[in-house]
Scaffold this motif. Structure first.
Motif, mmCIF file in Angstrom:
data_model
loop_
_atom_site.group_PDB
_atom_site.id
_atom_site.type_symbol
_atom_site.label_atom_id
_atom_site.label_comp_id
_atom_site.label_asym_id
_atom_site.label_seq_id
_atom_site.Cartn_x
_atom_site.Cartn_y
_atom_site.Cartn_z
ATOM 1 N N PRO A 193 -56.602 -7.848 66.799
ATOM 2 C CA PRO A 193 -55.693 -7.258 67.185
ATOM 3 C C PRO A 193 -55.782 -5.574 66.575
ATOM 4 C CG PRO A 193 -54.781 -8.582 65.751
ATOM 5 C CD PRO A 193 -56.170 -9.247 66.210
ATOM 6 N N ASN A 194 -56.480 -5.641 65.616
ATOM 7 C CA ASN A 194 -56.893 -4.283 64.834
ATOM 8 C C ASN A 194 -58.013 -3.886 64.945
ATOM 9 O OD1 ASN A 194 -53.952 -3.819 64.375
ATOM 10 N ND2 ASN A 194 -54.317 -5.238 62.658
ATOM 11 N N GLY A 195 -59.017 -4.571 65.707
ATOM 12 C CA GLY A 195 -60.458 -4.370 65.690
ATOM 13 C C GLY A 195 -61.267 -5.409 64.780
ATOM 14 N N TYR A 196 -60.652 -6.050 63.976
ATOM 15 C CA TYR A 196 -61.288 -7.043 63.114
ATOM 16 C C TYR A 196 -60.471 -8.381 63.197
ATOM 17 C CZ TYR A 196 -57.511 -5.183 60.008
ATOM 18 O OH TYR A 196 -56.228 -5.064 59.542
ATOM 19 N N LEU A 197 -60.961 -9.431 62.602
ATOM 20 C CA LEU A 197 -60.609 -10.597 62.609
ATOM 21 C C LEU A 197 -59.194 -10.894 61.896
ATOM 22 C CD1 LEU A 197 -60.998 -13.755 63.352
ATOM 23 C CD2 LEU A 197 -62.055 -14.042 61.282
ATOM 24 N N TRP A 198 -58.159 -11.413 62.730
ATOM 25 C CA TRP A 198 -56.678 -11.202 62.185
ATOM 26 C C TRP A 198 -56.629 -11.839 60.686
ATOM 27 C CZ3 TRP A 198 -53.707 -15.350 61.166
ATOM 28 C CH2 TRP A 198 -53.966 -16.631 61.688
ATOM 29 N N LYS A 199 -57.416 -12.942 60.649
ATOM 30 C CA LYS A 199 -57.233 -13.613 59.330
ATOM 31 C C LYS A 199 -57.347 -12.789 58.287
ATOM 32 C CE LYS A 199 -59.404 -17.802 61.537
ATOM 33 N NZ LYS A 199 -60.360 -18.812 61.488
ATOM 34 N N ARG A 200 -58.140 -11.630 58.372
ATOM 35 C CA ARG A 200 -58.620 -10.928 57.088
ATOM 36 C C ARG A 200 -57.471 -10.344 56.261
ATOM 37 N NH1 ARG A 200 -61.961 -5.968 58.300
ATOM 38 N NH2 ARG A 200 -60.494 -4.865 57.311
ATOM 39 N N ASP A 201 -56.451 -9.868 57.149
ATOM 40 C CA ASP A 201 -55.137 -9.463 56.435
ATOM 41 C C ASP A 201 -54.492 -10.419 55.541
ATOM 42 O OD1 ASP A 201 -55.315 -7.148 58.026
ATOM 43 O OD2 ASP A 201 -54.160 -7.640 59.417
ATOM 44 N N HIS A 202 -54.786 -11.719 55.748
ATOM 45 C CA HIS A 202 -54.203 -12.714 54.839
ATOM 46 C C HIS A 202 -55.213 -13.338 53.780
ATOM 47 C CE1 HIS A 202 -50.807 -12.482 57.596
ATOM 48 N NE2 HIS A 202 -51.818 -12.597 58.767
ATOM 49 N N VAL A 203 -56.482 -13.323 54.193
ATOM 50 C CA VAL A 203 -57.407 -13.512 53.250
ATOM 51 C C VAL A 203 -57.762 -12.773 52.223
ATOM 52 C CG1 VAL A 203 -59.991 -14.179 53.123
ATOM 53 C CG2 VAL A 203 -58.544 -14.840 54.830
ATOM 54 N N GLU A 204 -57.806 -11.648 52.461
ATOM 55 C CA GLU A 204 -58.019 -10.370 51.605
ATOM 56 C C GLU A 204 -57.185 -10.263 50.139
ATOM 57 O OE1 GLU A 204 -59.405 -5.740 51.343
ATOM 58 O OE2 GLU A 204 -58.100 -6.458 53.233
ATOM 59 N N PRO A 205 -55.824 -10.394 50.414
ATOM 60 C CA PRO A 205 -54.915 -10.338 49.277
ATOM 61 C C PRO A 205 -55.009 -11.717 48.611
ATOM 62 C CG PRO A 205 -53.557 -10.345 51.335
ATOM 63 C CD PRO A 205 -54.990 -10.081 51.573
ATOM 64 N N TRP A 206 -55.079 -12.829 49.284
ATOM 65 C CA TRP A 206 -55.312 -13.981 48.897
ATOM 66 C C TRP A 206 -56.635 -14.312 47.852
ATOM 67 C CZ3 TRP A 206 -59.149 -17.910 49.776
ATOM 68 C CH2 TRP A 206 -58.808 -19.142 49.408
ATOM 69 N N LEU A 207 -57.518 -13.627 48.381
ATOM 70 C CA LEU A 207 -58.796 -13.488 47.454
ATOM 71 C C LEU A 207 -58.766 -12.671 46.111
ATOM 72 C CD1 LEU A 207 -61.675 -13.167 50.189
ATOM 73 C CD2 LEU A 207 -61.205 -15.172 48.549
ATOM 74 N N GLY A 208 -58.021 -11.607 46.191
ATOM 75 C CA GLY A 208 -57.746 -10.700 45.103
ATOM 76 C C GLY A 208 -59.357 -10.221 44.855
ATOM 77 N N GLY A 209 -59.772 -10.478 43.501
ATOM 78 C CA GLY A 209 -60.915 -9.893 43.207
ATOM 79 C C GLY A 209 -62.110 -10.956 43.302
ATOM 80 N N SER A 210 -62.055 -12.186 43.887
ATOM 81 C CA SER A 210 -62.816 -13.257 43.884
ATOM 82 C C SER A 210 -63.837 -13.083 44.731
ATOM 83 C CB SER A 210 -62.049 -14.514 44.108
ATOM 84 O OG SER A 210 -61.255 -14.891 43.049
ATOM 85 N N ALA A 211 -65.126 -13.402 44.314
ATOM 86 C CA ALA A 211 -66.279 -13.467 45.401
ATOM 87 C C ALA A 211 -65.848 -14.536 46.138
ATOM 88 C CB ALA A 211 -67.458 -13.925 44.308
ATOM 89 N N VAL A 212 -66.565 -14.388 47.515
ATOM 90 C CA VAL A 212 -66.352 -15.222 48.655
ATOM 91 C C VAL A 212 -67.590 -15.200 49.445
ATOM 92 C CG1 VAL A 212 -65.172 -13.496 50.065
ATOM 93 C CG2 VAL A 212 -64.526 -16.161 50.538
ATOM 94 N N ALA A 213 -67.702 -16.693 50.095
ATOM 95 C CA ALA A 213 -68.658 -16.584 51.272
ATOM 96 C C ALA A 213 -67.812 -16.980 52.214
ATOM 97 C CB ALA A 213 -69.832 -17.559 50.820
ATOM 98 N N TRP A 214 -67.524 -16.447 53.320
ATOM 99 C CA TRP A 214 -66.841 -16.766 54.412
ATOM 100 C C TRP A 214 -67.509 -17.172 55.609
ATOM 101 C CZ3 TRP A 214 -62.226 -12.746 56.004
ATOM 102 C CH2 TRP A 214 -61.504 -13.517 56.867
ATOM 103 N N VAL A 215 -67.341 -18.081 56.116
ATOM 104 C CA VAL A 215 -68.005 -18.559 57.419
ATOM 105 C C VAL A 215 -67.035 -18.866 58.589
ATOM 106 C CG1 VAL A 215 -69.299 -20.687 58.363
ATOM 107 C CG2 VAL A 215 -69.546 -20.141 55.927
ATOM 108 N N ASP A 216 -67.298 -17.735 59.665
ATOM 109 C CA ASP A 216 -66.663 -17.723 60.767
ATOM 110 C C ASP A 216 -67.312 -17.126 61.688
ATOM 111 O OD1 ASP A 216 -62.977 -17.278 60.924
ATOM 112 O OD2 ASP A 216 -64.412 -17.199 62.578
ATOM 113 N N ASP A 217 -67.023 -17.732 63.134
ATOM 114 C CA ASP A 217 -67.852 -17.321 64.172
ATOM 115 C C ASP A 217 -67.130 -16.214 65.000
ATOM 116 O OD1 ASP A 217 -65.740 -18.570 65.474
ATOM 117 O OD2 ASP A 217 -66.831 -19.829 66.871
ATOM 118 N N ASP A 218 -66.271 -15.498 64.278
ATOM 119 C CA ASP A 218 -65.515 -14.614 65.072
ATOM 120 C C ASP A 218 -65.343 -13.145 64.268
ATOM 121 O OD1 ASP A 218 -64.086 -13.745 67.532
ATOM 122 O OD2 ASP A 218 -62.365 -14.568 66.839
#
Length: 190
Positions: free
Chosen positions: A114-139
């Motif tokens: 809806p904002n040009g990027y994957l909607w989940k990111r708005d929720h994943v980013e604060p959840w992760l904080g400063g943690s490293a992440v390998a995120w697998v998604d096809d979208d």
């Protein structure tokens, strides 16, 4: 069980039992863990349904993911609109043990970008904080890849792995994650 943010709950390295830098690996179930875009189940795919569209899970993904997880390099989490159903329906269908999920909201959207990027990111980013992440998604979109590059440039390692939607998760995707995680600096354990 919804998983607390890795930013507030430091992960424990499964082999040492000590807090340290353990990357989080997030994955949806509705893309990489199955073959999307098929009109009928392909031979060897198992359908799963529970108040949502049918998913055709590729049985080979279970052993592939189970082998990946035994390395203990990542703390897995489902990151999908399936929420707990990922761990109670899709996981068992693939022979995977139960592992946590990010409790995503149910947004009123008509596109996953809806904002040009994957909607989940708005929720994943604060959840992760400063943690490293390998995120697998096809979208993911180009904006998601730019976000990952910026996050990495600011000192928070971020890898986005994007399987082809019609093929789903492949061994080379997990090899990419393992290679990436193994190159991260490890926190010293006191």
């Amino acid at each position: 069980m919804p998983w607390p943010s890795p930013a507030t709950t430091p992960p424990t390295h499964p082999k040492s039992g000590a807090a340290g830098l353990t990357s989080t690996a997030t994955s949806p179930t509705d893309g990489p863990a199955h073959n999307r875009g098929v009109s009928a189940p392909s031979p060897g795919l198992h359908p799963a349904r529970r108040e949502r569209p049918e998913v055709h899970a590729a049985p080979a993904h279970g052993p592939l993911l189970a082998g990946f997880l035994t390395g203990g390099l990542v703390a897995p989490a489902w990151c999908t609109s399936w929420r707990n159903d990922a761990t109670t329906i899709v996981g068992p269908l693939l022979g995977l043990p139960e592992f946590p999920y990010l409790d995503l909201p149910r947004p009123e959207i008509t596109t996953s970008h809806p904002n040009g990027y994957l909607w989940k990111r708005d929720h994943v980013e604060p959840w992760l904080g400063g943690s490293a992440v390998a995120w697998v998604d096809d979208d993911f979109t180009n904006l998601d890849h730019a976000w990952a590059a910026e996050r990495t440039a600011k000192g928070t390692p971020t890898l986005l792995v994007q399987p082809e939607p019609h093929l789903g998760l492949q061994p080379e995707h997990l090899t990419e994650v393992i290679t990436w995680v193994s190159q991260l600096p490890r926190a010293r354990v006191a």
